[in-house]
Write an enzyme that holds these catalytic residues in place. Structure first.
Site, PDB file in Angstrom:
ATOM      1  N   ASN A 158     -55.093  -6.605  40.420  1.00 38.83           N
ATOM      2  CA  ASN A 158     -54.552  -7.945  40.250  1.00 38.83           C
ATOM      3  C   ASN A 158     -55.651  -8.995  40.412  1.00 38.83           C
ATOM      4  O   ASN A 158     -56.796  -8.692  40.766  1.00 38.83           O
ATOM      5  CB  ASN A 158     -53.446  -8.207  41.284  1.00 38.83           C
ATOM      6  CG  ASN A 158     -52.118  -8.491  40.648  1.00 38.83           C
ATOM      7  OD1 ASN A 158     -52.048  -9.157  39.613  1.00 38.83           O
ATOM      8  ND2 ASN A 158     -51.050  -7.990  41.251  1.00 38.83           N
TER       9      ASN A 158
ATOM     10  N   GLU B  93     -45.410 -13.001  34.460  1.00 37.33           N
ATOM     11  CA  GLU B  93     -46.853 -12.814  34.723  1.00 37.33           C
ATOM     12  C   GLU B  93     -47.687 -13.436  33.609  1.00 37.33           C
ATOM     13  O   GLU B  93     -47.189 -13.850  32.571  1.00 37.33           O
ATOM     14  CB  GLU B  93     -47.194 -11.326  34.832  1.00 37.33           C
ATOM     15  CG  GLU B  93     -47.262 -10.798  36.254  1.00 37.33           C
ATOM     16  CD  GLU B  93     -48.538 -11.233  36.992  1.00 37.33           C
ATOM     17  OE1 GLU B  93     -49.371 -11.934  36.394  1.00 37.33           O
ATOM     18  OE2 GLU B  93     -48.683 -10.875  38.163  1.00 37.33           O
TER      19      GLU B  93
ATOM     20  N   ASP C  99     -51.687 -12.207  44.661  1.00 39.10           N
ATOM     21  CA  ASP C  99     -51.324 -11.703  43.332  1.00 39.10           C
ATOM     22  C   ASP C  99     -52.275 -12.301  42.292  1.00 39.10           C
ATOM     23  O   ASP C  99     -53.491 -12.294  42.468  1.00 39.10           O
ATOM     24  CB  ASP C  99     -49.862 -12.038  43.056  1.00 39.10           C
ATOM     25  CG  ASP C  99     -49.216 -11.130  42.015  1.00 39.10           C
ATOM     26  OD1 ASP C  99     -49.884 -10.762  41.033  1.00 39.10           O
ATOM     27  OD2 ASP C  99     -48.033 -10.808  42.162  1.00 39.10           O
TER      28      ASP C  99
END
Length: 294
Positions: A151, A18, A201
């Site tokens: 997100n 991430e 995302d």
């Protein structure tokens, strides 16, 4: 428009890669593995990589600061980290976070040097999370709650609107900020995938004001025009892309993190690049990352 070039720049098996961020001052890319808490560093010029393991259960997100330190989210705490020495200093704790089994997740710094960051339900089902604004003095203000998985936080070039995604509600919102840029005064649906179950995302905004977003489980990244139209989709060699950012000296490389999480053994065998850091060339140019004022 000619087709993009996609290649792997760091082979890894991240459980949940991430938050890629381009550090212009150092000329390197940082990213994290949330569930095997590690801060990764890539020097694209040399190909050199290094990892700094972190304590705690989750390393939720990362922000760059004006001092050169990183502001990292460990579980429900924010910590200032010197990435060269590993020395840390506590910075802030979520205030009034009474929901069980939650953690800090995606965040991004605005043009005024403030961090916007959300919490999420670790069970991925209930609206236990919130969106926070974190000021340079360490004050955290909860702006709204009933979030399942926070997100996709990104700001438009003018700074008056923020994109925010609740991945497990399958919706990306466009938030209107007040004149101070400190509070949310309006929220509209920007993209709704609740009917299909697609999972938008992490996200970033390019120099043209278009929103780029990774689709976890969807094997693609998508670019939206400011009016919400999808004007580009790029298929990837991984099922679970997670987040993306523009980097490189001219901000013309789109870096994409990915995850092995939820993949079956057969999928892992078929996807040798799952969990790796990918790069896409030839898709546009980004804007410099904003720095937290600490």
């Amino acid at each position: 428009m000619s087709g993009p070039t996609i290649h792997c720049v760091q082979k890894a098996d991240a459980q949940l890669g991430e938050t890629p961020l381009w550090d212009a001052a150092r000329g390197v890319l940082w990213w994290i593995d949330i569930e095997r808490p590690t801060l990764w560093r890539l020097d694209p010029a040399s190909g050199e990589t290094s990892g700094l393991e972190q304590p705690g259960t989750y390393l939720g997100s990362l922000a760059l600061t004006r001092s050169g330190r990183h502001l990292v989210a460990r579980d429900l705490s924010l910590v200032l980290l010197d990435p060269e020495t590993g020395v840390t200093k506590p910075f802030a704790e979520t205030q009034g976070e009474t929901m069980p089994d939650t953690r800090l997740n995606d965040g991004r710094v605005d043009a005024q040097g403030r961090l916007w960051i959300g919490t999420m339900d670790n069970g991925l089902k209930d609206g236990r999370g919130s969106l926070y604004r974190v000021d340079p003095d360490g004050m955290m203000e909860a702006l709204f709650d009933d979030v399942i998985v926070a997100n996709g936080i990104a700001f438009d070039p003018g700074g008056r609107h923020m994109y925010f995604t609740d991945t497990r509600r399958h919706i990306t919102y466009r938030l209107a900020l007040d004149a101070s840029g400190k509070r949310v005064e309006g929220r509209e649906v920007f993209a709704d995938y609740s009917a299909t179950g697609d999972r938008p995302d992490g996200a970033c905004v390019d120099a043209d004001g278009c929103l780029w977003q990774a689709f976890f489980g969807g094997g693609k990244v998508v670019r939206y025009a400011p009016d919400g139209r999808i004007d580009r989709e790029i298929a990837l060699p991984v099922t679970n892309p997670t987040c993306l950012c523009f980097g490189g000296p001219d901000l013309r490389t789109l870096f994409v993190t990915s995850a092995t999480k939820f993949l079956t053994p057969d999928q892992l065998a078929a996807e040798p690049l799952a969990g790796s850091l990918l790069a896409i060339d030839g898709v546009g140019q980004g804007a410099p990352e904003c720095l937290f004022d600490a």
